[in-house]
Design an enzyme around this catalytic site. Structure first.
Site, mmCIF file in Angstrom:
data_model
loop_
_atom_site.group_PDB
_atom_site.id
_atom_site.type_symbol
_atom_site.label_atom_id
_atom_site.label_comp_id
_atom_site.label_asym_id
_atom_site.label_seq_id
_atom_site.Cartn_x
_atom_site.Cartn_y
_atom_site.Cartn_z
ATOM 1 C CB CYS A 181 -0.893 0.016 1.244
ATOM 2 S SG CYS A 181 -1.862 -1.495 1.469
ATOM 3 N NE ARG A 188 -6.739 -4.055 1.583
ATOM 4 C CZ ARG A 188 -7.696 -4.928 1.818
ATOM 5 N NH1 ARG A 188 -8.955 -4.610 1.605
ATOM 6 N NH2 ARG A 188 -7.401 -6.141 2.268
ATOM 7 C CG LEU A 189 -1.598 -4.382 -4.282
ATOM 8 C CD1 LEU A 189 -2.423 -4.347 -5.561
ATOM 9 C CD2 LEU A 189 -0.105 -4.462 -4.612
ATOM 10 C CG ASN A 249 3.774 0.018 2.365
ATOM 11 O OD1 ASN A 249 3.387 -0.922 1.683
ATOM 12 N ND2 ASN A 249 4.875 0.697 2.083
ATOM 13 N N GLY A 250 2.813 -3.011 4.009
ATOM 14 C CA GLY A 250 3.691 -4.154 4.186
ATOM 15 C C GLY A 250 2.938 -5.431 4.473
ATOM 16 C CG ASP A 304 -0.980 -8.159 7.556
ATOM 17 O OD1 ASP A 304 -1.993 -7.565 7.130
ATOM 18 O OD2 ASP A 304 0.087 -8.222 6.906
ATOM 19 C CB ILE A 344 14.067 -9.095 -17.714
ATOM 20 C CG1 ILE A 344 12.732 -8.501 -17.289
ATOM 21 C CG2 ILE A 344 14.739 -8.167 -18.712
ATOM 22 C CD1 ILE A 344 11.819 -8.123 -18.422
ATOM 23 C CB SER A 396 12.919 -10.670 -5.162
ATOM 24 O OG SER A 396 13.409 -10.129 -3.945
ATOM 25 N N GLY A 397 15.069 -12.736 -4.841
ATOM 26 C CA GLY A 397 16.260 -13.242 -4.166
ATOM 27 C C GLY A 397 17.114 -12.147 -3.565
#
Length: 636
Positions: free
Chosen positions: A2, A50-51, A75-76, A100, A292, A364-365
Site C-alpha cells: 500500500c 490499498r493493494l 504498508n507491508g 495482519d 527478463i 525475489s532473491g
C-alpha cells in the site's frame, strides 16, 4: 502492499481539510489501486491507498480497534500474524478481520512501543492512539518498506510512503540539501536518513518515531533492533548447510501466504534460483516465474533462468528487453522523487511490469549477496585487508598514496591492470577504503565536478561520514562482517530496497524478500566468515547447500548482475540528449557544477578517450530530477 500518508498537528486540534489529505494521498495511487480511504479528526488526517493481498474483503484502512481509539495506516506484510492473532486472542483481544493490519493495532494495545519486537515482516506504519494523543511510526528491520516525514513551518508533521507525498503539501519547503547532493554523487542514491530536500527525512530501518501532542521539541527516531555479527557459531559447515536450507524454506513458506496470484522473479542467479527451487518444493502447482532477457548477449542471463524453470517445470514467462530501452529516464525520475542512479532500475521496472500481468505478489532473491558474501568487492576488500594488516597506515600512505595519484585511470585496460583504485584503497583505513570502493564517483572526481561555491556549502562534509557513523555501531572486528554491516545500513536500504520498492509499486506489484527475513539474517551473522568466503569463492555455504537442488553451472558461473549497456547508450542514441542536458542552462544555473568539468566529461566520453558512463548517467538523472522539480532551490 500500500501507500500511506498523514498530517498531524503537534500543537493543537485544528481542522485539516479533507481535500488536502486526499490530494497528497492520491499522488501515490500507483501503490494501491484497489481502495482509497482517508480518516479525519481534529488535528489528524490519515490516508491510505490499498493493494489488496490478504483479507480482501475486510482489510480496509485506516483500520481502528473496537472503540475507535487506536487506528493505523500500514504498508507491508506481517508474516507471523496468525501466531500473533492467536496470542492476542488468548490475551482477550477480539478480531473483526483476518488481516495482519488489525494484529498491529491490538499488539500496540497489548505491548505498546515494544510491539515492533513481535513483528516479523516488512512494514512501515503510522499508528494513532487517541487516548494518549500519540502518533507512533515504525519501519521494518531491513528497510524493505519506505517511510518519509517532515516538519512544516507551522509545526505540523507530515509523513508518507514516498517523498512525493511530502512535496505535494503546499506547506513543504523544497530547499535542496547540499549534503544529500554530496551523498548522491558518491553512492548513486541519497543515503538514509537524508532526503534530497533539507526539510525531509527517511525514517531509518529498524527505527521508530513517537510523537505526543503537546510535547516540546522534535523527537528523534529511536532504534529497536540491530544485527550483531558474532561469527562464533560452533556449528559444522555441513550441518550449517542443512540448517540454512530449512531456515530459507520456512522464510519462503511464510511469504507464500496470499489471497491473490503469487510467483517469483527468476534471474538465473543463485539467490532467485534457490528461492524458486524452495517454492517448488512447497507448492502443489507449478510456480509462476518471470524473467527478463536482453537482446545483447553480454547482459543476458535468460538461458540460466530457463534451466531452472525447466528443472522445476515452472509456468515461466520471459520478456526480451531491447538494448536501446532507455526511454524511462523521466519515468524513473518521477518514481524515485530524488536523484537515483542505479541503471538496473530500468530492467527492474520492466520485470515488475511484466510480472504484474500474471501475479500480484512476487518473491525475489534480494539480500542474499549481502548476508552470504556474494559480491566480488567483498573478496577484493579482504585481499586489501591482508595487505593493510601487515603494514602500518603511515607506511601505506607514503607507499600507495603516490601510486594512487600517479597511476592512470585505465578504463580501457584489462581488469588486472586497473590498479589505480586498489592503490588508493591501500593508502586508507578499512572504512575509508570500503567507502572508496562503494563510491560511484571518488572524492577527487567529486571535487573536480563540483563548483567552488558548492564545495564551500558542504562545510567540509564528505560522504565518508555516512560510513564512519555506521561503523561506530558495528561492534565487530571481523573484516567481512564490518563491510556486510555497512552494506545493510547503506547499499541494501538506499539502493536495492529503494529500487525494488519503487519499480514494483509503479505497477502495483508486491515483492517479498525471503532472504531478508531478520531471523535468517541474525543466524547468518553468527556463522564464521569463512563459511561465506573461502579460497576466493563467495557464498560458499549457500552454493554448497543448494548443490542438490540446482544445476552446477547456475551455482558456480561468474556473477553477471542486472546491467544495461550504459557506455554505448551515452555515446550513441543518448549522445545528443546528454550534451543538451548537461551543458544546458539548468545544470549551469543551479550552481552545483564546474562547467569545465561537465564539458570535459561529455567530450572525452563521446570521443572514446575515456569511459565516463557512470558520471554521465548520474548527471543525466540529476538533471531529470531538477527538470521535474523546477521549484526546488539550493539551500541557502
Amino acid at each position: 502492499m500500500c501507500g500511506i500518508s498523514g498530517i498531524f498537528d503537534t500543537r493543537g486540534t485544528g481542522t485539516i481539510p479533507r481535500d488536502l489529505i486526499s490530494r497528497i494521498n492520491n499522488v501515490q495511487s500507483h501503490r494501491g489501486p484497489d481502495e482509497n480511504e482517508v480518516h479525519l479528526e481534529p488535528g489528524l488526517a490519515l490516508g491510505h491507498r490499498r493493494l489488496s493481498v490478504i483479507d480482501l474483503a475486510t482489510g480496509t484502512q485506516p483500520l481502528f480497534n473496537e472503540d475507535g481509539t487506536v487506528g493505523i495506516v500500514f504498508n507491508g506484510e506481517i508474516y507471523n500474524y496468525l501466531e500473533l492473532m492467536q496470542e492476542l486472542n488468548d490475551l482477550g483481544y477480539r478480531f473483526r478481520t483476518r488481516s495482519d493490519t488489525e494484529v498491529i493495532v491490538h499488539a500496540w494495545q497489548a505491548w505498546g512501543e515494544a510491539c515492533v519486537h513481535r513483528l516479523r515482516g516488512m512494514f512501515a506504519f503510522a499508528l494513532w492512539d487517541r487516548k494518549h494523543q500519540t502518533l507512533f511510526l515504525a519501519r521494518d528491520r531491513m528497510g524493505v518498506k519506505p517511510m518519509h516525514y517532515a516538519w512544516l513551518p507551522d509545526g505540523s508533521f507530515i509523513f508518507g510512503s514516498e517523498l512525493k507525498v511530502l512535496t505535494a503539501h503546499p506547506g513543504f519547503v523544497r530547499d535542496i540539501d547540499p549534503l544529500a547532493v554530496e551523498g548522491y554523487f558518491s553512492f548513486g542514491y541519497v543515503p538514509d536518513p537524508r532526503c534530497i530536500y533539507q526539510n525531509a527525512h527517511k525514517l531509518p530501518a529498524a527505527h521508530t518515531l513517537t510523537l505526543r501532542r503537546g510535547d516540546a521539541g522534535r523527537p528523534a527516531p529511536r532504534p529497536y533492533w540491530d544485527v550483531r555479527f558474532t561469527n562464533d557459531n560452533p556449528i559444522k559447515l555441513q550441518d550449517a548447510q542443512a540448517e540454512l536450507r530449512e531456515r530459507v524454506r520456512e522464510s519462503v513458506r511464510l511469504r507464500m501466504i496470499a489471497d491473490v496470484p503469487l510467483g517469483a522473479f527468476l534471474s538465473g542467479g543463485v539467490d532467485s534460483s534457490a528461492v524458486v527451487a524452495t517454492m517448488a518444493g512447497l507448492s502443489s502447482t507449478p510456480v509462476h516465474t518471470c524473467s527478463i532477457g536482453f537482446d545483447d548477449p553480454r547482459f543476458d542471463e535468460s538461458s540460466f533462468a530457463q534451466q531452472v524453470a525447466d528443472h522445476y517445470r515452472t509456468d515461466h514467462r520471459l520478456d526480451i528487453v531491447s538494448s536501446d530501452d532507455f526511454d524511462l529516464i523521466d519515468t524513473l525520475a518521477w518514481l524515485y522523487d530524488e536523484p537515483f542512479a542505479d541503471s538496473s532500475a530500468i530492467p527492474t521496472y520492466r520485470v515488475c511490469q511484466m510480472a504484474r500481468k500474471h501475479v500480484t505478489v512476487a518473491l525475489s532473491g534480494d539480500g542474499g549477496d549481502e548476508s552470504m558474501g556474494g559480491y566480488r568487492r567483498y573478496r577484493m576488500h579482504l585481499g586489501e585487508e591482508a595487505v593493510r594488516g601487515r603494514l602500518p597506515l603511515a607506511l601505506r600512505r607514503g607507499m600507495f598514496g603516490p601510486l594512487g595519484r600517479w597511476y592512470p585511470k585505465a578504463d580501457w585496460a584489462p581488469r588486472s591492470l586497473r590498479a589505480k583504485t586498489t592503490f588508493q584503497a591501500l593508502a586508507m583505513d578499512s572504512v575509508q577504503a570500503y567507502c572508496h570502493s562503494m563510491s560511484q564517483l571518488r572524492g577527487d572526481e567529486r571535487r573536480a565536478l563540483f563548483s567552488p561555491a558548492f564545495q564551500r556549502s558542504l562545510g567540509g562534509y564528505g560522504a565518508l561520514e555516512v560510513f564512519r557513523l555506521h561503523a561506530e555501531q558495528a561492534q565487530t572486528e571481523d573484516p567481512l562482517a564490518l563491510i556486510q554491516y555497512l552494506d545493510y545500513k547503506t547499499w541494501l536500504v538506499g539502493d536495492i530496497n529503494t529500487k525494488v520498492d519503487r519499480a514494483s509499486m509503479a505497477h502495483s506489484l508486491e515483492v517479498r524478500e525471503p532472504l531478508m527475513d531478520h531471523l535468517l539474517v541474525e543466524w547468518l551473522a553468527t556463522l564464521p566468515s569463512d563459511f561465506k568466503i573461502r579460497a576466493g569463492q563467495g557464498k560458499v555455504i549457500f552454493k554448497q547447500a543448494y548443490e542438490p537442488l540446482l544445476p552446477r553451472d547456475v551455482l558456480y558461473r561468474p556473477k553477471m548482475g542486472f546491467s544495461v549497456p550504459l557506455a554505448a547508450w551515452l555515446r550513441g542514441p543518448l549522445k545528443d540528449r546528454v550534451r543538451l542536458a548537461l551543458l544546458g542552462e539548468r545544470m549551469r544555473d543551479c550552481g552545483y557544477f564546474n562547467p569545465v568539468t561537465l564539458r570535459r566529461l561529455v567530450d572525452e566520453h563521446n570521443s572514446g578517450l575515456r569511459d565516463h558512463a557512470t558520471a554521465l548517467w548520474m548527471l543525466l538523472m540529476f538533471e531529470a530530477f531538477l527538470r521535474l522539480n523546477e521549484g526546488a532551490a539550493p539551500h541557502g
